[in-house]
Scaffold this active site. Sequence first.
Site, PDB file in Angstrom:
ATOM      1  N   SER A 181       0.907  -1.291   0.175  1.00 21.37           N
ATOM      2  CA  SER A 181      -0.097   0.077   0.173  1.00 21.37           C
ATOM      3  C   SER A 181       1.023   1.288   0.090  1.00 21.37           C
ATOM      4  O   SER A 181       2.189   1.153   0.447  1.00 21.37           O
ATOM      5  CB  SER A 181      -1.007  -0.013   1.248  1.00 21.37           C
ATOM      6  OG  SER A 181      -1.547   1.040   1.322  1.00 21.37           O
ATOM      7  N   TYR A 213      -2.733  -1.371  10.354  1.00 22.99           N
ATOM      8  CA  TYR A 213      -2.726  -1.761   8.932  1.00 22.99           C
ATOM      9  C   TYR A 213      -1.575  -0.927   8.142  1.00 22.99           C
ATOM     10  O   TYR A 213      -1.000  -1.562   7.295  1.00 22.99           O
ATOM     11  CB  TYR A 213      -4.307  -1.145   8.136  1.00 22.99           C
ATOM     12  CG  TYR A 213      -4.329  -1.332   6.727  1.00 22.99           C
ATOM     13  CD1 TYR A 213      -4.594  -2.268   6.197  1.00 22.99           C
ATOM     14  CD2 TYR A 213      -3.742  -0.395   5.922  1.00 22.99           C
ATOM     15  CE1 TYR A 213      -4.569  -2.574   4.778  1.00 22.99           C
ATOM     16  CE2 TYR A 213      -3.602  -0.347   4.492  1.00 22.99           C
ATOM     17  CZ  TYR A 213      -4.172  -1.521   3.888  1.00 22.99           C
ATOM     18  OH  TYR A 213      -4.263  -1.597   2.397  1.00 22.99           O
TER      19      TYR A 213
END
Length: 243
Positions: free
Chosen positions: A128, A141
Amino acid sequence: GIGYGLAERFLKSGSQVIITGRREDQLKEAKRKLNSDKLVYHVGDVGQEADRVKLFQWVTKEYPKVNVLVNNAGIQRRVSFLDDTETPWNERENEIHINFSAPVHLSSLFVSYFLKQQQPSAIINVTSGLAFVPPAFAPAYGATKAALHSFTMSIRFDLANTPVQVIEISPPAVKTNLGGSHDFGEDLDEFCDHVFGRMKQGEQEIGYKMSEEARLSSREKLDQMFHGVNNHLKKVLAEMKKH
């Protein structure tokens, strides 16, 4: 989401594709929509060690020519650290297991198999842009994706003189159902077309727009992005809660 988009493009390129997930209804729906005899599915939870081993054993038995592993499964719990301290640990730990433990374990299982096959193969890890710009709204996350980025770099170095490529895809915010459906982010098809095109060109670390800028930025620029992204998303998420 991104997994569906990548599966679609692998199918169009002529590949046999195996998808996996916890919910059979969603896997069946993906197979119906993609409408290809070259797509098969396997029900399992990559957050569980036993399911990862079962997946590896089933795939290598039924499809011994397998030569690509895509670690794409991920969950994003959008909750600040201070609001999350009393949540039962097993709920919080699941995010770590799916986002980081699973790709590390699956990579270790499949890389040994790929090396024995001695044919061109690849491990593709989906990280990400938030691996580079930590999200205060989803701290665990971001940390798991930063860890996966580090792991990916390390095993790429380790496997440099083998037939196994190690590829990292770092998405920005994309319009998917990650963390709950949302309307902000980049168009899914445009993102997947971009990524797949660069993979076909042989690139091994691929971002897009915000995530491409982040992965190439200086520490000073990343600090600026950190404050800008978190302040912006704080406002966006607050507005979404109102509606």
